[in-house]
Scaffold this motif. Structure first.
Motif, PDB file in Angstrom:
ATOM      1  N   PRO A  94       0.806  -1.230   0.000  1.00 50.93           N
ATOM      2  CA  PRO A  94       0.000   0.000   0.000  1.00 50.93           C
ATOM      3  C   PRO A  94       0.836   1.277   0.000  1.00 50.93           C
ATOM      4  CG  PRO A  94      -0.991  -1.607   1.456  1.00 50.93           C
ATOM      5  CD  PRO A  94       0.325  -2.190   1.023  1.00 50.93           C
ATOM      6  N   ARG A  95       1.879   1.294   0.853  1.00 50.12           N
ATOM      7  CA  ARG A  95       2.738   2.466   0.944  1.00 50.12           C
ATOM      8  C   ARG A  95       4.125   2.156   0.383  1.00 50.12           C
ATOM      9  NH1 ARG A  95       3.773   2.309   5.854  1.00 50.12           N
ATOM     10  NH2 ARG A  95       2.346   0.622   6.484  1.00 50.12           N
ATOM     11  N   ALA A  96       4.778   3.164  -0.173  1.00 46.07           N
ATOM     12  CA  ALA A  96       6.148   2.990  -0.662  1.00 46.07           C
ATOM     13  C   ALA A  96       7.057   2.571   0.489  1.00 46.07           C
ATOM     14  CB  ALA A  96       6.641   4.299  -1.274  1.00 46.07           C
ATOM     15  N   GLN A  97       8.046   1.740   0.161  1.00 45.20           N
ATOM     16  CA  GLN A  97       9.032   1.365   1.178  1.00 45.20           C
ATOM     17  C   GLN A  97      10.361   1.034   0.497  1.00 45.20           C
ATOM     18  OE1 GLN A  97       7.119  -1.945   3.270  1.00 45.20           O
ATOM     19  NE2 GLN A  97       7.980  -3.425   1.844  1.00 45.20           N
ATOM     20  N   PRO A  98      11.487   1.302   1.178  1.00 45.06           N
ATOM     21  CA  PRO A  98      12.796   1.119   0.528  1.00 45.06           C
ATOM     22  C   PRO A  98      13.265  -0.319   0.473  1.00 45.06           C
ATOM     23  CG  PRO A  98      13.088   1.938   2.763  1.00 45.06           C
ATOM     24  CD  PRO A  98      11.605   1.927   2.504  1.00 45.06           C
ATOM     25  N   GLY A  99      12.662  -1.199   1.255  1.00 48.95           N
ATOM     26  CA  GLY A  99      13.155  -2.568   1.333  1.00 48.95           C
ATOM     27  C   GLY A  99      14.324  -2.667   2.293  1.00 48.95           C
ATOM     28  N   ASN A 100      15.056  -3.759   2.221  1.00 48.32           N
ATOM     29  CA  ASN A 100      16.168  -4.009   3.135  1.00 48.32           C
ATOM     30  C   ASN A 100      17.422  -3.257   2.706  1.00 48.32           C
ATOM     31  OD1 ASN A 100      14.742  -5.809   4.874  1.00 48.32           O
ATOM     32  ND2 ASN A 100      14.910  -7.404   3.307  1.00 48.32           N
ATOM     33  N   PRO A 101      18.371  -3.069   3.617  1.00 38.98           N
ATOM     34  CA  PRO A 101      19.612  -2.355   3.278  1.00 38.98           C
ATOM     35  C   PRO A 101      20.410  -3.073   2.189  1.00 38.98           C
ATOM     36  CG  PRO A 101      19.379  -2.595   5.671  1.00 38.98           C
ATOM     37  CD  PRO A 101      18.326  -3.458   5.043  1.00 38.98           C
ATOM     38  N   LYS A 102      21.118  -2.292   1.383  1.00 41.33           N
ATOM     39  CA  LYS A 102      21.987  -2.853   0.344  1.00 41.33           C
ATOM     40  C   LYS A 102      23.361  -3.148   0.950  1.00 41.33           C
ATOM     41  CE  LYS A 102      19.751  -0.222  -3.376  1.00 41.33           C
ATOM     42  NZ  LYS A 102      19.956   0.754  -4.473  1.00 41.33           N
ATOM     43  N   PRO A 103      24.095  -4.124   0.358  1.00 42.41           N
ATOM     44  CA  PRO A 103      23.727  -4.990  -0.773  1.00 42.41           C
ATOM     45  C   PRO A 103      22.706  -6.037  -0.339  1.00 42.41           C
ATOM     46  CG  PRO A 103      25.844  -5.672   0.103  1.00 42.41           C
ATOM     47  CD  PRO A 103      25.465  -4.416   0.843  1.00 42.41           C
ATOM     48  N   ARG A 104      21.847  -6.430  -1.279  1.00 42.89           N
ATOM     49  CA  ARG A 104      20.752  -7.335  -0.937  1.00 42.89           C
ATOM     50  C   ARG A 104      20.441  -8.305  -2.066  1.00 42.89           C
ATOM     51  NH1 ARG A 104      16.325  -2.371  -0.792  1.00 42.89           N
ATOM     52  NH2 ARG A 104      16.591  -1.715  -2.955  1.00 42.89           N
ATOM     53  N   MET A 105      21.350  -8.412  -3.028  1.00 39.26           N
ATOM     54  CA  MET A 105      21.204  -9.376  -4.121  1.00 39.26           C
ATOM     55  C   MET A 105      22.588  -9.933  -4.451  1.00 39.26           C
ATOM     56  SD  MET A 105      19.474  -8.796  -7.899  1.00 39.26           S
ATOM     57  CE  MET A 105      17.822  -8.487  -7.299  1.00 39.26           C
ATOM     58  N   PHE A 106      22.678 -11.265  -4.573  1.00 44.42           N
ATOM     59  CA  PHE A 106      23.971 -11.918  -4.731  1.00 44.42           C
ATOM     60  C   PHE A 106      23.861 -13.064  -5.749  1.00 44.42           C
ATOM     61  CE2 PHE A 106      23.253 -10.324  -0.503  1.00 44.42           C
ATOM     62  CZ  PHE A 106      24.376  -9.541  -0.258  1.00 44.42           C
ATOM     63  N   ARG A 107      24.782 -13.094  -6.700  1.00 44.66           N
ATOM     64  CA  ARG A 107      24.816 -14.183  -7.680  1.00 44.66           C
ATOM     65  C   ARG A 107      25.672 -15.339  -7.168  1.00 44.66           C
ATOM     66  NH1 ARG A 107      26.858  -9.985 -10.763  1.00 44.66           N
ATOM     67  NH2 ARG A 107      25.305  -8.765 -11.923  1.00 44.66           N
ATOM     68  N   ILE A 108      25.265 -16.548  -7.540  1.00 42.31           N
ATOM     69  CA  ILE A 108      26.092 -17.737  -7.338  1.00 42.31           C
ATOM     70  C   ILE A 108      26.187 -18.410  -8.715  1.00 42.31           C
ATOM     71  CG2 ILE A 108      26.456 -19.842  -5.986  1.00 42.31           C
ATOM     72  CD1 ILE A 108      24.547 -18.776  -3.899  1.00 42.31           C
ATOM     73  N   PRO A 109      27.068 -17.913  -9.579  1.00 39.84           N
ATOM     74  CA  PRO A 109      27.083 -18.363 -10.982  1.00 39.84           C
ATOM     75  C   PRO A 109      27.324 -19.855 -11.167  1.00 39.84           C
ATOM     76  CG  PRO A 109      28.353 -16.337 -10.725  1.00 39.84           C
ATOM     77  CD  PRO A 109      28.031 -16.827  -9.348  1.00 39.84           C
ATOM     78  N   GLU A 110      28.185 -20.445 -10.315  1.00 40.67           N
ATOM     79  CA  GLU A 110      28.489 -21.869 -10.494  1.00 40.67           C
ATOM     80  C   GLU A 110      27.275 -22.754 -10.270  1.00 40.67           C
ATOM     81  OE1 GLU A 110      30.621 -20.762  -6.538  1.00 40.67           O
ATOM     82  OE2 GLU A 110      29.688 -19.704  -8.234  1.00 40.67           O
ATOM     83  N   ALA A 111      26.259 -22.228  -9.594  1.00 42.56           N
ATOM     84  CA  ALA A 111      25.015 -22.973  -9.370  1.00 42.56           C
ATOM     85  C   ALA A 111      23.859 -22.394 -10.179  1.00 42.56           C
ATOM     86  CB  ALA A 111      24.663 -22.957  -7.888  1.00 42.56           C
ATOM     87  N   GLN A 112      24.147 -21.395 -11.022  1.00 40.21           N
ATOM     88  CA  GLN A 112      23.096 -20.674 -11.754  1.00 40.21           C
ATOM     89  C   GLN A 112      21.990 -20.255 -10.791  1.00 40.21           C
ATOM     90  OE1 GLN A 112      22.247 -23.469 -15.171  1.00 40.21           O
ATOM     91  NE2 GLN A 112      22.754 -21.636 -16.347  1.00 40.21           N
ATOM     92  N   ALA A 113      22.410 -19.591  -9.733  1.00 38.25           N
ATOM     93  CA  ALA A 113      21.491 -19.233  -8.658  1.00 38.25           C
ATOM     94  C   ALA A 113      21.650 -17.765  -8.281  1.00 38.25           C
ATOM     95  CB  ALA A 113      21.734 -20.121  -7.443  1.00 38.25           C
ATOM     96  N   LEU A 114      20.689 -17.308  -7.499  1.00 38.95           N
ATOM     97  CA  LEU A 114      20.642 -15.925  -7.032  1.00 38.95           C
ATOM     98  C   LEU A 114      20.061 -15.924  -5.629  1.00 38.95           C
ATOM     99  CD1 LEU A 114      21.038 -13.029  -8.434  1.00 38.95           C
ATOM    100  CD2 LEU A 114      18.558 -13.043  -8.690  1.00 38.95           C
TER     101      LEU A 114
END
Length: 349
Positions: A94-114
């Motif tokens: 309903p209301r805008a929100q910033p979400g969790n603090p950064k960094p907050r997204m991480f790649r794991i390429p060897e597993a084709q995962a995120l």
């Protein structure tokens, strides 16, 4: 297939050199610029056909975009141009929100995962609806799902208030509405999957939908998105509760908290939900169990770890009526959409 789709492996090198969230935003911006230019729009257009019925809706094909990639509904037309049969945007609160603090997204390429712990970062319902209204996707026959959630600072015992606000706001503009109760990145949200909590929430949403259907003269399908980390007993309970409240479909599944498949890899211990290849088998098991317990006509949308057309077919074989992509797009690019449509079309013949 568009020549731009073939260029993605080259672009991926540059994107993977960037912070994952920055790369995500850069990709969306680039797609939007390409769509806004009439010349490049034609080069990136894909029209993969495999007509499918889902919850009474007519889809060009059963391959959709999962919620989370376009949280604010700002790129609906550009994403639709990639060949999807349906697009789901959000999660909106309903209301805008910033979400969790950064960094907050991480790649794991060897597993084709995120791994992500974004936390429903979005610009709020008003901005979301303004973006949805500007899009022409639905006017040209595209199917649009709008995904609703609760604000992080809304107490879990008042969660229904946020979902009811979201339902009322998106109702006139959606072909279907998804109730997201399975993100691991909003505190206590997954507790809403419990039998008592789910029963109470869906009872209120059912009543609200009935009044909205009368007001707007149309019945918009409601679906619930669930987690992959449920026990068999919990899945069975959900399969009993959903039809009781007239829910039309279930999306299986959201991201997982399990790290078994990526143990020892860089970033594996980061908090958040794991998506990508390791999720495929977990979501398959949930889909299989749901299909065993649900009426054959009850819609199941399979999502989680689809990295190839073959895996899309496996979701259908497990009992899904349609599928959605997200992390596979990051690793494979937009060519994955057409590949999945082609494989599913071949399987269904």
């Amino acid at each position: 297939m568009s020549i731009l789709f073939h260029a993605y492996p080259l672009a991926r090198q540059a994107l993977f050199a960037m912070d994952p969230e920055a790369a995500h935003e850069a990709t969306l911006s680039a797609l939007q610029r390409a769509y806004d230019c009439s010349l490049t729009r034609g080069f990136m257009r894909e029209r993969a056909l495999a007509p499918t019925k889902l919850m009474g809706l007519s889809l060009r094909n059963p391959v959709g975009l999962a919620a989370g990639l376009d949280k604010n509904g700002a790129h609906i037309d550009a994403m639709g141009n990639l060949g999807f049969g349906f697009i789901e945007v959000g999660t909106v609160t309903p209301r805008a929100q910033p979400g969790n603090p950064k960094p907050r997204m991480f790649r794991i390429p060897e597993a084709q995962a995120l791994i992500n712990r974004l936390g429903f970062n979005n610009l709020g319902l008003d901005t979301f609806l303004a973006n949805v209204k500007k899009s022409t996707w639905r006017q040209h026959g595209g199917i649009l799902g709008l995904n609703i959630g609760k604000n992080a600072d809304t107490p879990i015992e008042r969660a229904a208030d946020d979902y009811l606000i979201g339902l009322e706001g998106v109702y006139p503009h959606a072909d279907y509405i998804t109730v997201n109760i399975s993100s691991p990145n909003t505190k206590n949200l997954r507790a809403l999957q419990g039998e008592h909590e789910l029963d109470l929430l869906l009872g209120q949403l059912k009543n609200k939908r009935e009044s909205l259907a009368d007001l707007h003269g149309k019945r918009v399908p409601l679906v619930v998105k669930i987690a992959p980390d449920l026990t068999v007993e919990e899945i069975d309970t959900i399969a009993e509760v959903l039809p009781k409240h007239g829910i039309d479909g279930v999306i299986a599944t959201n991201t997982t908290l399990s790290r078994e498949a990526v143990a020892g890899m860089k970033h594996a211990e980061e908090a958040g939900g794991l998506s990508g290849a390791p999720l495929h088998e977990k979501s398959l098991e949930v889909i299989k169990r749901l299909r065993q317990r649900l009426n054959p006509d009850f819609a199941i949308i399979g999502v989680g770890g689809i990295m190839s057309g073959h895996q899309a077919v496996e979701k259908i074989q497990a009992g899904a009526n349609a599928v959605q992509l997200y992390t596979g797009l990051i690793y494979r690019g937009p060519a994955l959409v057409g590949e999945c449509v082609k494989e599913i079309r071949g399987y269904k013949r």
